[in-house]
Enzyme design. Sequence first.
Site, PDB file in Angstrom:
ATOM      1  N   ARG A   1       4.362  39.471  56.735  1.00 20.45           N
ATOM      2  CA  ARG A   1       4.794  40.839  56.960  1.00 20.45           C
ATOM      3  C   ARG A   1       5.044  41.527  55.629  1.00 20.45           C
ATOM      4  O   ARG A   1       5.284  40.875  54.599  1.00 20.45           O
ATOM      5  CB  ARG A   1       6.051  40.890  57.823  1.00 20.45           C
TER       6      ARG A   1
ATOM      7  N   CYS B   1       3.801  40.960  49.065  1.00 18.29           N
ATOM      8  CA  CYS B   1       4.277  41.987  48.143  1.00 18.29           C
ATOM      9  C   CYS B   1       3.127  42.486  47.271  1.00 18.29           C
ATOM     10  O   CYS B   1       2.076  41.850  47.179  1.00 18.29           O
ATOM     11  CB  CYS B   1       5.376  41.444  47.216  1.00 18.29           C
TER      12      CYS B   1
ATOM     13  N   ASP C   1     -27.285  67.882  30.431  1.00 18.67           N
ATOM     14  CA  ASP C   1     -26.302  68.953  30.593  1.00 18.67           C
ATOM     15  C   ASP C   1     -26.007  69.594  29.241  1.00 18.67           C
ATOM     16  O   ASP C   1     -25.798  68.905  28.231  1.00 18.67           O
ATOM     17  CB  ASP C   1     -25.022  68.383  31.198  1.00 18.67           C
TER      18      ASP C   1
ATOM     19  N   CYS D   1       6.693  43.496  52.570  1.00 16.80           N
ATOM     20  CA  CYS D   1       7.990  43.534  51.893  1.00 16.80           C
ATOM     21  C   CYS D   1       8.624  44.914  52.102  1.00 16.80           C
ATOM     22  O   CYS D   1       7.978  45.939  51.932  1.00 16.80           O
ATOM     23  CB  CYS D   1       7.790  43.262  50.410  1.00 16.80           C
TER      24      CYS D   1
ATOM     25  N   CYS E   1       9.146  46.649  48.128  1.00 20.97           N
ATOM     26  CA  CYS E   1       8.052  47.212  47.314  1.00 20.97           C
ATOM     27  C   CYS E   1       6.998  47.925  48.151  1.00 20.97           C
ATOM     28  O   CYS E   1       6.105  48.574  47.600  1.00 20.97           O
ATOM     29  CB  CYS E   1       7.398  46.125  46.465  1.00 20.97           C
TER      30      CYS E   1
ATOM     31  N   THR F   1       8.976  32.669  52.544  1.00 19.86           N
ATOM     32  CA  THR F   1       9.599  33.792  53.247  1.00 19.86           C
ATOM     33  C   THR F   1       8.676  34.457  54.254  1.00 19.86           C
ATOM     34  O   THR F   1       9.119  35.278  55.047  1.00 19.86           O
ATOM     35  CB  THR F   1      10.062  34.856  52.234  1.00 19.86           C
TER      36      THR F   1
ATOM     37  N   CYS G   1       6.300  44.022  42.480  1.00 17.98           N
ATOM     38  CA  CYS G   1       7.528  44.026  43.275  1.00 17.98           C
ATOM     39  C   CYS G   1       8.743  43.758  42.396  1.00 17.98           C
ATOM     40  O   CYS G   1       8.746  42.816  41.580  1.00 17.98           O
ATOM     41  CB  CYS G   1       7.436  42.965  44.372  1.00 17.98           C
TER      42      CYS G   1
END
Length: 497
Positions: free
Chosen positions: A63, A34, A447, A65, A68, A30, A38
Amino acid sequence: MHTDTERCVRAVQSKDARFDGVFFTAVRTTRIYCRPSCPAVPPKAQNMEFHPTAASCQRAGYRACKRCRPDTSPGSSAWHARADAVARAVRLIQDGIVDREGVPGLAARLGYSTRQIERQLLAELGAGPLALARAQRAQTARLLIETTPLPMAEIAFAAGFASIRTFNDTVREVFALTPGELRARATRPRKAPAPAPAPAPAPGTITLRLPFRAPLEPSNLFGHLAATAVPGVEEWRDGAYRRTLALPYGHGIVALASRADHVLCRLSLTDHRDLTHAISRCRRLLDLDADPVAVDGQLRADPLLAPLVDAAPGRRVPRTVDAAEFAVRAVLGQQVSTAAARTHAARLVTAHGVPVDDPEGGLTHLFPTPAALAGLDPETLALPRSRRTTLLTLVTALADGSLALGPETDWTEARERLRALPGFGPWTTEVIAMRALGDPDAFLPGDLGIRRAAEGLGLPAAPAALTARAARWRPWRAYAVQYLWATDSHPINHLPA
């Protein structure tokens, strides 16, 4: 992590949100990348490849998603738990240094050549400094597009793009949507709109969600910030921690409030070009890029610490938005109560801070810079003479650049330089390393609160013996400090009413 293919596949198939931001899943069929959690149906294992950063995915032609929104994942904890050159470079890029000073400015701050920095980042992150900065600019642009009515031309330059054309091309390439389509999707009515936060944001205020890895215990985090708040610079109001911010192009006011799955952040900026820098500072302040599962798992292995971790998992280290400011406040807080330290700091703010307007609250000033404090008259300080010397030496060193405290600082070198200043003992040096520099392994065996907690738990109270015992907590001793401090009833351990 991204090189362990089998482990990454299991994380994706189980939709494990703990790994969001640790690595990114790119789907070859695709051309989409993601986050591991996702909600879409996981792709076949043979179609997955894994990248350490969103910039690496974008560089490879993937690119983001739309479902998500992987570019909004929490940052990887690795870059805040390490002190090597790559980690310091990432922290500087997150602060927007490349946008303001370019790659030569980044390299100069780290003491390397541009070629060395590019080679190291490319080898470890799969993307060079320009690609990392580009991915960050794209995310900043998306925030401004979705949360403000600013014209697209103003957003382009506020996000750090050199031209409107580059802005349009980058948004289309990264999100597969034009800037106008992104805004239309963000303003589309939802079936069950979430109620607006109260009070209503003032015009020009940017409201956004800061993600984190669950769990997050807010009591000591916001309790510490509220209990030590300097009047005029910080306050607790309407269930939120508010403070002023001195930023590269102007100043701002931020309000931070804890929610179940995010921190609500409301920013009012005099210049929107400061958005990336302001978000980076807020995330660092609240330690939102920490990995609580890894931290708590290590500390829980000690049977004496395990009950504290189980009672309130996910404690963060309250850090700072300005390392130099915190160093000054650490000196003012030497051997005095929290209330006295606030009083001393408030006097400096009133006398030397830059006034600001705050229509929504009681903030009045920016904390004074080292340059503003370097010329103050020591006789005006209601401090012991030795502490006056310590303070003036510190601010002079910060002002002239002989002491640097910031994202690019090497933690070991900073400790050595601090210890060389008069009045800087182990406690002051380590508390600055822990809260100002972000060293997750800083430790305060001397401390008083830590020694009392150690005695109550059956741990050795003597500093040398406690340090030896704490070796099993490394590299997360700063988080062990938070669990030990939390055994006390001091206001720093409780959310304000």
